[in-house]
Design an enzyme around this catalytic site. Structure first.
Site, PDB file in Angstrom:
ATOM      1  N   LYS A 109       0.787  -1.037  -0.115  1.00 26.69           N
ATOM      2  CA  LYS A 109      -0.013  -0.049  -0.178  1.00 26.69           C
ATOM      3  C   LYS A 109       0.928   1.487   0.152  1.00 26.69           C
ATOM      4  O   LYS A 109       2.160   1.254   0.510  1.00 26.69           O
ATOM      5  CB  LYS A 109      -0.862  -0.088   1.402  1.00 26.69           C
ATOM      6  CG  LYS A 109      -2.214   0.850   0.978  1.00 26.69           C
ATOM      7  CD  LYS A 109      -3.327  -0.039   0.314  1.00 26.69           C
ATOM      8  CE  LYS A 109      -4.353   0.914   0.106  1.00 26.69           C
ATOM      9  NZ  LYS A 109      -5.611  -0.051  -0.525  1.00 26.69           N
TER      10      LYS A 109
HETATM   11  P1  NAD Z   1     -13.661   6.991  -2.985  1.00 22.16           P
HETATM   12  O1  NAD Z   1     -12.800   8.099  -2.580  1.00 22.16           O
HETATM   13  O2  NAD Z   1     -14.205   6.928  -4.435  1.00 22.16           O
HETATM   14  O3  NAD Z   1     -14.956   7.168  -2.148  1.00 22.16           O
HETATM   15  C1  NAD Z   1     -15.112   7.403  -0.536  1.00 22.16           C
HETATM   16  C2  NAD Z   1     -16.238   8.141  -0.234  1.00 22.16           C
HETATM   17  O4  NAD Z   1     -16.526   8.065   1.073  1.00 22.16           O
HETATM   18  C3  NAD Z   1     -16.721   9.297  -0.857  1.00 22.16           C
HETATM   19  O5  NAD Z   1     -17.953   9.741  -1.130  1.00 22.16           O
HETATM   20  C4  NAD Z   1     -16.570  10.183   0.424  1.00 22.16           C
HETATM   21  O6  NAD Z   1     -17.401  11.466   0.483  1.00 22.16           O
HETATM   22  C5  NAD Z   1     -17.148   9.160   1.482  1.00 22.16           C
HETATM   23  N1  NAD Z   1     -16.784   9.524   2.930  1.00 22.16           N
HETATM   24  C6  NAD Z   1     -15.571   9.970   3.419  1.00 22.16           C
HETATM   25  N2  NAD Z   1     -15.636  10.172   4.601  1.00 22.16           N
HETATM   26  C7  NAD Z   1     -16.905   9.900   5.180  1.00 22.16           C
HETATM   27  C8  NAD Z   1     -17.619   9.737   6.203  1.00 22.16           C
HETATM   28  N3  NAD Z   1     -17.068   9.971   7.541  1.00 22.16           N
HETATM   29  N4  NAD Z   1     -19.013   9.355   6.357  1.00 22.16           N
HETATM   30  C9  NAD Z   1     -19.752   8.789   4.952  1.00 22.16           C
HETATM   31  N5  NAD Z   1     -19.016   9.056   3.852  1.00 22.16           N
HETATM   32  C10 NAD Z   1     -17.830   9.457   3.886  1.00 22.16           C
HETATM   33  O7  NAD Z   1     -13.149   5.762  -2.352  1.00 22.16           O
HETATM   34  P2  NAD Z   1     -13.401   4.344  -2.619  1.00 22.16           P
HETATM   35  O8  NAD Z   1     -12.365   3.813  -3.701  1.00 22.16           O
HETATM   36  O9  NAD Z   1     -14.944   4.201  -2.794  1.00 22.16           O
HETATM   37  O10 NAD Z   1     -12.804   3.434  -1.145  1.00 22.16           O
HETATM   38  C11 NAD Z   1     -13.814   3.460   0.027  1.00 22.16           C
HETATM   39  C12 NAD Z   1     -13.405   2.454   0.739  1.00 22.16           C
HETATM   40  O11 NAD Z   1     -13.330   1.314   0.075  1.00 22.16           O
HETATM   41  C13 NAD Z   1     -11.815   2.607   1.399  1.00 22.16           C
HETATM   42  O12 NAD Z   1     -11.733   2.113   2.680  1.00 22.16           O
HETATM   43  C14 NAD Z   1     -10.998   1.840   0.486  1.00 22.16           C
HETATM   44  O13 NAD Z   1      -9.897   1.381   1.002  1.00 22.16           O
HETATM   45  C15 NAD Z   1     -12.082   0.610   0.166  1.00 22.16           C
HETATM   46  N6  NAD Z   1     -11.644  -0.036  -1.069  1.00 22.16           N
HETATM   47  C16 NAD Z   1     -11.773   0.427  -2.234  1.00 22.16           C
HETATM   48  C17 NAD Z   1     -11.413  -0.172  -3.561  1.00 22.16           C
HETATM   49  C18 NAD Z   1     -11.340   0.392  -4.683  1.00 22.16           C
HETATM   50  O14 NAD Z   1     -11.322  -0.372  -5.875  1.00 22.16           O
HETATM   51  N7  NAD Z   1     -11.831   1.757  -5.021  1.00 22.16           N
HETATM   52  C19 NAD Z   1     -10.921  -1.739  -3.488  1.00 22.16           C
HETATM   53  C20 NAD Z   1     -10.805  -2.063  -1.983  1.00 22.16           C
HETATM   54  C21 NAD Z   1     -11.286  -1.257  -0.854  1.00 22.16           C
END
Ligand code: NAD
Length: 419
Positions: free
Chosen positions: A109
């Protein structure tokens, strides 16, 4: 992304998860010593000339937790609360996650402590390129392959791919995944995490005899993972009654129109004010009477202070580490079925693997091909974890960790120790 105090340090959580599973497995001390801790940690200074002419120094990290089963693999996060401990935790989870879905990668990471929402495109590009050159000795298609994470996206990956390729003198698309399609990205990568979340929820509903059609769902976080999971659940006939993002929360007990909400979020950048919805305090989303709760924002959002309010039957961890261990124990004692992060959100890294394979072969697959393969991988992993959960009478989280850690342990024992 709460790192310390009562809500826990993410790396402590990762180590605690490891120990619980290793204890259950009766894993010997030598193997634990070899696989528990990161193999390499790089901290870098990233000086960037900002638009107003001054130079701002950012701190960046790249952590390779494991390369036992293959090249290290994991996303890059841009966020004001990125810390080394958080990156170490996320790298550790990547190792077990890749092993759970049985793809030939280890875990890594990266991250930069920055506030991308207050940076221009030019500043983001300069920061990304300088960070790439700083971590250059570690990354490469056979070594360590970054991908997007919170607040990084295909454009960020394009800058990394370009910077890396320029230093080598020829195009190397396989150095990152989650790239734009025109640079060797894969069809289906953008929606892969949400799609994987959806497949695991389908499996959980089947296991619990809970019809997905008509099931009520609340989604915390409406970015890549949360919005796609919501869309697929909506298409399958589930009722998404509440959605939140960092700016607010919207609620409609009859179900929100998810395609329109996605459209609005793309246009305005927030969900607040969506027609045919009422505002809700974000904390109240967790307490809604619903069948399925999907935390899809950041770590440790469900902790000892709010876990007692959770009423969902299934918690599907689209986010990494959304439950503190204490909250996890409370949900388990209440009989809530938790689909743990290293299983639930593994769709992203699975299609990243497909992207890397396509780049290496210079041969690209059709979208339906990707979906079919992803569904097979996710549902097989779910069944493997469920089997351990039932046979060993352990939580789904411990079962997933046992599966992942067991595969890494087997590989390290066969490889032996160098020299
Ligand atoms: P992203 O940046 O696209 O979205 C994150 C979302 O969370 C946004 O809508 C933001 O406004 C919202 N957010 C932030 N703080 C918040 C809060 N306190 N309450 C409610 N909403 C809040 O990110 P993502 O890629 O969707 O990632 C989200 C989670 O999923 C992370 O933990 C990430 O590690 C995990 N994840 C993502 C992927 C991927 O491929 N995108 C893969 C595995 C895990």
């Amino acid at each position: 992304m709460l790192m310390t105090t009562s809500k826990g340090n993410a790396y402590d959580v990762a180590l605690e998860n490891f120990d619980s599973a290793a204890d259950q497995m009766g894993l010997d001390k030598d193997t634990r010593e070899m696989i528990k801790y990161p193999e390499r940690i790089l901290m870098v200074t990233v000086p960037v000339r900002m638009d107003d002419g001054h130079i701002h120094r950012f701190e960046g990290y790249r952590v390779q937790h494991s390369s036992v089963r293959g090249p290290a693999k994991g996303g890059i996060r841009y966020h004001p609360q990125v810390t080394l401990d958080e990156v170490k935790a996320l790298a550790t989870w990547m190792t077990w996650k890749c092993a759970v879905v049985n793809i030939p990668f280890g875990g890594a990471k990266g991250g930069i402590t920055c506030d991308p929402k207050h940076m221009s495109q030019g500043e983001l590009e300069r920061m990304t390129r300088r960070y790439t050159s700083a971590i250059l000795p570690l990354i490469g298609p056979e070594q360590d392959i970054p991908a997007p994470d919170v607040y990084t996206n295909p454009q960020t990956m394009a800058w990394i791919m370009d910077t890396y390729s320029m230093t080598k003198g020829y195009p190397i698309p396989g150095v990152v995944t989650g790239k734009p399609i025109c640079l060797g990205g894969s069809l289906g990568r953008n929606e892969a995490t949400g799609r994987g979340v959806f497949y695991t929820i389908e499996c959980a509903c089947e296991h619990l005899h809970l019809p997905l059609k008509g099931a009520t769902v609340a989604v915390q976080g409406f970015g890549n993972a949360g919005s796609i999971a919501a869309q697929l659940l909506h298409e399958a006939g589930a009722k998404i009654i509440a959605v939140s993002d960092s700016t607010g929360c919207v609620y409609n007990p009859n179900g929100l129109n998810i395609p329109e909400l996605i459209h609005m979020k793309a246009l305005c950048g927030h969900v607040e004010g969506f027609p045919e919805s009422e505002p809700l305090a974000p904390a109240d989303l967790l307490a809604l009477n619903c069948d399925i709760l999907v935390p899809a924002a950041l770590e440790n959002t469900i902790h000892t202070d709010n876990v007692s309010t959770v009423r969902a039957r299934i918690v599907a961890e689209a986010a990494n580490g959304p439950l503190t261990p204490a909250a996890d124990r409370v949900l388990e004692s209440k009989g809530v079925f938790v689909i743990p992060d290293i299983l639930c959100n593994a769709g992203g890294v699975t299609v990243s693997y497909f992207e890397w394979v396509q780049d290496e072969q210079h041969l690209f697959w059709e979208a339906q091909d990707i979906y079919n393969r992803l569904e097979r991988v996710m549902k097989t992993a779910f069944r493997d974890v469920l089997k351990i959960h039932i046979e060993r009478n352990v939580s789904m989280r411990i079962a997933a960790n046992m599966l992942g850690i067991g595969r890494v342990a087997e590989a390290v024992q066969i490889r032996g120790i160098y020299p």
